[in-house]
Design a protein around this motif. Structure first.
Motif, PDB file in Angstrom:
ATOM      1  N   GLU A  33       0.856  -1.219   0.161  1.00  0.00           N
ATOM      2  CA  GLU A  33      -0.194   0.071  -0.077  1.00  0.00           C
ATOM      3  C   GLU A  33       0.947   1.167   0.034  1.00  0.00           C
ATOM      4  O   GLU A  33       0.535   2.334  -0.650  1.00  0.00           O
ATOM      5  N   VAL A  42      -0.008   9.079   4.213  1.00  0.00           N
ATOM      6  CA  VAL A  42      -0.670   8.310   5.176  1.00  0.00           C
ATOM      7  C   VAL A  42      -1.056   9.052   6.421  1.00  0.00           C
ATOM      8  O   VAL A  42      -0.027   9.786   6.748  1.00  0.00           O
ATOM      9  N   ASP A  43      -2.126   9.133   7.136  1.00  0.00           N
ATOM     10  CA  ASP A  43      -2.595   9.639   8.192  1.00  0.00           C
ATOM     11  C   ASP A  43      -1.700   9.255   9.485  1.00  0.00           C
ATOM     12  O   ASP A  43      -1.435   8.046   9.746  1.00  0.00           O
ATOM     13  N   GLY A  45      -2.147   9.252  12.731  1.00  0.00           N
ATOM     14  CA  GLY A  45      -2.955   8.466  13.511  1.00  0.00           C
ATOM     15  C   GLY A  45      -3.335   7.224  13.327  1.00  0.00           C
ATOM     16  O   GLY A  45      -3.392   6.181  14.258  1.00  0.00           O
ATOM     17  N   THR A  46      -3.487   6.897  11.964  1.00  0.00           N
ATOM     18  CA  THR A  46      -3.823   5.731  11.576  1.00  0.00           C
ATOM     19  C   THR A  46      -2.477   4.723  11.647  1.00  0.00           C
ATOM     20  O   THR A  46      -2.878   3.496  12.203  1.00  0.00           O
ATOM     21  N   ILE A  47      -1.420   5.216  11.423  1.00  0.00           N
ATOM     22  CA  ILE A  47      -0.187   4.315  11.705  1.00  0.00           C
ATOM     23  C   ILE A  47      -0.226   4.117  12.862  1.00  0.00           C
ATOM     24  O   ILE A  47       0.259   2.987  13.500  1.00  0.00           O
ATOM     25  N   ASP A  48      -0.173   5.037  13.927  1.00  0.00           N
ATOM     26  CA  ASP A  48      -0.167   4.872  15.429  1.00  0.00           C
ATOM     27  C   ASP A  48      -1.126   3.623  15.875  1.00  0.00           C
ATOM     28  O   ASP A  48      -0.911   3.013  16.524  1.00  0.00           O
ATOM     29  N   ILE A  49      -2.451   3.661  15.456  1.00  0.00           N
ATOM     30  CA  ILE A  49      -3.148   2.722  15.664  1.00  0.00           C
ATOM     31  C   ILE A  49      -2.898   1.151  15.147  1.00  0.00           C
ATOM     32  O   ILE A  49      -2.739   0.503  15.661  1.00  0.00           O
ATOM     33  N   LEU A  50      -2.267   1.333  14.080  1.00  0.00           N
ATOM     34  CA  LEU A  50      -1.952  -0.015  13.360  1.00  0.00           C
ATOM     35  C   LEU A  50      -0.690  -0.581  14.106  1.00  0.00           C
ATOM     36  O   LEU A  50      -0.547  -1.762  14.341  1.00  0.00           O
TER      37      LEU A  50
END
Length: 164
Positions: A33, A42-43, A45-50
Motif C-alpha cells: 500500500e 498516510v495519516d 493517527g492511523t499508523i499509530d493505531i496500526l
C-alpha cells in the motif's frame, strides 16, 4: 534482589522486542500500500493505531513461546546473539503457524501464505536480536554474586597525619 532486577530487565526487553516486531509486521504487510504512488500521504493517527495493534498482536501471541526461550537461555547461561536470533525466528514461526488452520487427518497446515510466513519469521529474528541487546547479553548473570573488590593499596608512611 538481583532476581527482581533481572525480571524487570527481561520484561523491558520483551516489550521492546514486541514493539520492534510489531513495527516490522505492520510495515511489511502495508508495504504494497505504501509503494502505490497514487495513494497520497498516510495519516499519522492511523499508523499509530496500526502499530498499537501490531504490538498487541505480537506480544499476545509471542508471550508463551518467548518465555520458554527466555527460561532456557537464563537457566543455561546462553548469551549468544545467534541463539536469540534463531529463538526469535522460531517464536515468529510459531506465532504464524498458530494462526493457520491445521488438519490432523492430513497432518498439514492449510492456507500458508509464504510471504506472511517470511514476514513473521523475519520479525521474530529482529525481535530476538533486540531482546539480546537489552537483556540477553547478561543471561544468567543474576545468579553470580558481584565480584569482591580488592582492598585499596596501603598509603605511603609519610602521608598519614598521625605518623611519627
Amino acid at each position: 534482589m538481583p532476581l527482581i532486577g533481572r525480571l524487570v530487565v527481561i520484561f523491558i526487553g520483551f516489550l521492546a522486542s514486541c514493539v520492534v516486531g510489531g513495527m516490522i509486521v505492520v510495515g511489511a504487510l502495508l508495504f504494497p500500500e505504501f509503494s502505490d504512488l497514487g495513494a497520497g500521504p498516510v495519516d499519522a493517527g492511523t499508523i499509530d493505531i496500526l502499530l498499537g495493534f501490531g504490538f498487541i498482536f505480537v506480544s499476545g501471541f509471542a508471550l508463551v513461546p518467548a518465555m520458554v526461550i527466555v527460561a532456557i537461555t537464563e537457566a543455561l547461561y546462553i548469551r549468544s546473539v545467534l541463539t536469540y536470533a534463531v529463538g526469535g525466528g522460531l517464536v515468529g514461526l510459531a506465532c504464524y503457524l498458530g494462526l493457520v488452520p491445521f488438519h490432523p487427518e492430513t497432518m498439514q497446515f492449510e492456507g500458508i501464505v509464504r510471504r506472511h510466513l517470511e514476514i513473521m519469521t523475519g520479525a521474530g529474528i529482529v525481535a530476538g536480536v533486540v531482546y539480546w541487546l537489552i537483556a540477553g547479553r547478561n543471561a544468567g548473570a543474576w545468579r553470580h554474586p558481584p565480584p569482591s573488590r580488592k582492598p585499596p593499596p596501603p598509603l605511603p608512611l609519610n602521608s598519614r597525619p598521625d605518623a611519627p
